[in-house]
Design an enzyme around this catalytic site. Structure first.
Site, PDB file in Angstrom:
ATOM      1  N   MET A 188      24.098 -66.491 -74.600  1.00  0.00           N
ATOM      2  CA  MET A 188      24.806 -66.894 -73.180  1.00  0.00           C
ATOM      3  C   MET A 188      24.388 -68.456 -73.500  1.00  0.00           C
ATOM      4  O   MET A 188      23.038 -68.767 -73.417  1.00  0.00           O
ATOM      5  CB  MET A 188      23.679 -66.386 -72.079  1.00  0.00           C
ATOM      6  CG  MET A 188      24.253 -64.702 -71.847  1.00  0.00           C
ATOM      7  SD  MET A 188      22.965 -63.999 -71.001  1.00  0.00           S
ATOM      8  CE  MET A 188      22.096 -63.383 -72.628  1.00  0.00           C
ATOM      9  N   GLY A 206      24.460 -72.186 -72.605  1.00  0.00           N
ATOM     10  CA  GLY A 206      24.324 -73.444 -72.037  1.00  0.00           C
ATOM     11  C   GLY A 206      23.793 -74.293 -73.167  1.00  0.00           C
ATOM     12  O   GLY A 206      24.178 -75.636 -73.192  1.00  0.00           O
ATOM     13  N   VAL A 260      18.732 -69.480 -74.521  1.00  0.00           N
ATOM     14  CA  VAL A 260      20.059 -68.704 -74.892  1.00  0.00           C
ATOM     15  C   VAL A 260      20.359 -67.990 -73.645  1.00  0.00           C
ATOM     16  O   VAL A 260      20.937 -66.608 -73.356  1.00  0.00           O
ATOM     17  CB  VAL A 260      19.953 -67.737 -75.846  1.00  0.00           C
ATOM     18  CG1 VAL A 260      19.850 -68.300 -77.290  1.00  0.00           C
ATOM     19  CG2 VAL A 260      18.510 -66.651 -75.970  1.00  0.00           C
ATOM     20  N   LYS A 261      20.504 -68.902 -72.415  1.00  0.00           N
ATOM     21  CA  LYS A 261      20.894 -68.405 -71.281  1.00  0.00           C
ATOM     22  C   LYS A 261      21.921 -69.202 -70.809  1.00  0.00           C
ATOM     23  O   LYS A 261      22.191 -70.177 -71.203  1.00  0.00           O
ATOM     24  CB  LYS A 261      19.864 -68.219 -70.001  1.00  0.00           C
ATOM     25  CG  LYS A 261      18.631 -67.273 -70.199  1.00  0.00           C
ATOM     26  CD  LYS A 261      19.302 -65.978 -70.449  1.00  0.00           C
ATOM     27  CE  LYS A 261      18.202 -64.739 -70.613  1.00  0.00           C
ATOM     28  NZ  LYS A 261      17.779 -64.635 -71.826  1.00  0.00           N
ATOM     29  N   THR A 262      22.825 -68.808 -69.808  1.00  0.00           N
ATOM     30  CA  THR A 262      24.040 -69.419 -69.383  1.00  0.00           C
ATOM     31  C   THR A 262      23.827 -70.943 -69.086  1.00  0.00           C
ATOM     32  O   THR A 262      24.629 -71.844 -69.367  1.00  0.00           O
ATOM     33  CB  THR A 262      24.950 -68.721 -68.159  1.00  0.00           C
ATOM     34  OG1 THR A 262      24.970 -67.303 -68.505  1.00  0.00           O
ATOM     35  CG2 THR A 262      26.153 -69.394 -67.905  1.00  0.00           C
TER      36      THR A 262
END
Length: 405
Positions: free
Chosen positions: A1, A3, A185-187
């Site tokens: 994910m 960002g 590893v997130k949006t």
């Protein structure tokens, strides 16, 4: 994910604002910080962007879950129903507050199966915790109805579904409280961070104090704060909040690219009749961070995964059934209740009991599932190449297993 894939001058500017003042802590030092309050500003942006009344930033998604559970009054003797497919933080947070994680089966949404939730409810059940895995949502209508019928708390673990919606409402804002992770590893990322979102002022006030050693934050002098209850240090730093402040303002940009790339890859895979896709309760609300797809049998799926690996094109494709972090099958540390600090014998026994139940229904889903992560930096040509290589592998395996593609 992803960002982290699209850094810009905006992130650098917000971080440099903090570095120029030298005030890295989110509380206090009012004068020297020269009006720079990145955490406060990000909390307001969370409220504005996701449509909740209150937001409390913390140091991680795990800290957000732990804080939310505590603020909701969940602890000793309470049971929290959560899915067998999630990230380990979900059950870690439940155990950390002294409650019992009651893991139940998932269905083809890759989230809580409502019938499994109903069957797991006991007199000790206090909370249902759906986990919106891989960018898409649980059946929130069904879960809300169950919680209303049994007077249960609904806590959304939306850490993997930032920007997803359900019938017009942002995931994470539908239940009594919801959480996001802002890890790398997130949006959208803070590098490390998390947030509790709620429309209930009592939960916000408790979260605000719990995440900062129980400070009541009622005065201008931090040293004079009262401590109405015991809390812990789950504070986010101004540096981390600065990164997130830039990222949250780019969320629409990220989601637009993510959904476009998701649709393009899914369209290529859909040309194979033997591939089916996860059921999404509200298709319009899928954030698009993964394409999750199924093959006819576990044997074929394992063979496809092996061939993807052999051809060095497995990267970005996750076979959760064999994943150490996300599925009950590999959680031996939970099944054996291995902790560094001793749990009470009662809690230890209950943790082991629920972790060692039969999850055949989940196995039937997860053993046939592969989730392909969507990148924001793919070109149209790269999507086409990736999809065609995957399809070629899938067709070759299907042929070997006497399945016509």
């Amino acid at each position: 994910m992803p960002g982290f894939e699209l850094w810009s001058d905006a992130e650098r500017k917000h971080v440099n604002d903090v570095l120029q003042t030298g005030i890295l802590m989110r509380y206090g030092f009012d004068g020297p910080r020269k009006g720079i309050w990145k955490a406060k500003e990000l909390e307001q942006e969370v409220c504005n962007t996701f449509g909740c009344k209150h937001a409390q930033l913390v140091s991680s998604g795990t800290a957000a879950l732990t804080t939310a559970l505590s603020a909701l009054g969940i602890g000793y003797g309470d049971e929290v129903i959560c899915p067998s497919f999630t990230f380990v933080a979900s059950f870690e947070a439940i155990i950390s507050v002294g409650a019992v994680p009651v893991l139940v089966d998932v269905d083809d949404t890759l989230t809580l199966a409502p019938d499994a939730v109903k069957a797991a409810i006991t007199s000790k059940t206090k909370c249902v915790m759906p986990v919106h895995m891989c960018g898409s949502m649980a059946d929130m209508d069904a879960l809300q109805a169950i919680c209303k019928e049994h007077n249960l708390i609904l806590l959304e673990d939306a850490c993997q579904a930032i920007g997803g919606t359900y019938k017009g409402k942002m995931l994470g804002t539908i239940g009594d409280a919801g959480t996001f992770s802002f890890d790398f590893v997130k949006t959208i990322t803070c590098a490390e961070g998390g947030v509790i979102m709620t429309n209930r002022e009592d939960i916000f006030v408790s979260s605000d104090g719990y995440s900062d050693h129980g400070h009541d934050h009622k005065g201008a002098d931090r040293g004079a704060d009262l401590h109405p209850f015991i809390g812990y240090n789950f504070r986010i730093s101004e540096l981390h909040a600065a990164v997130g402040l830039a990222q949250i303002k780019r969320l629409d940009e990220f989601l637009t690219i993510q959904k476009k790339n998701n649709a393009a890859l899914k369209n290529i895979l859909a040309a194979v009749p033997e591939i089916s896709f996860r059921r999404v309760p509200d298709e319009a609300g899928d954030s698009g961070s993964f394409v999750s797809w199924f093959l006819p049998t576990a044997e074929i799926t394992k063979a496809v995964v092996a061939e993807l690996k052999a051809q060095n094109i497995l990267a970005g494709n996750f076979y959760w059934f064999d994943n150490n972090w996300h599925y009950i099958r590999k959680w031996d540390h939970l099944k054996n209740s291995i902790t560094l600090n001793a749990l009470s014998p009662e809690l230890k026994q209950k943790v082991m009991h629920h972790a060692n139940k039969d999850f055949a229904a989940s196995d039937a889903v997860m053993s046939r599932c592969v989730s392909t992560a969507i990148s924001l930096v793919w070109s149209d040509e790269q999507i086409k190449e990736k999809g065609e290589k995957m399809v070629a592998v899938i067709k070759s395996v299907l042929k070997k297993h006497s399945v016509t593609a």
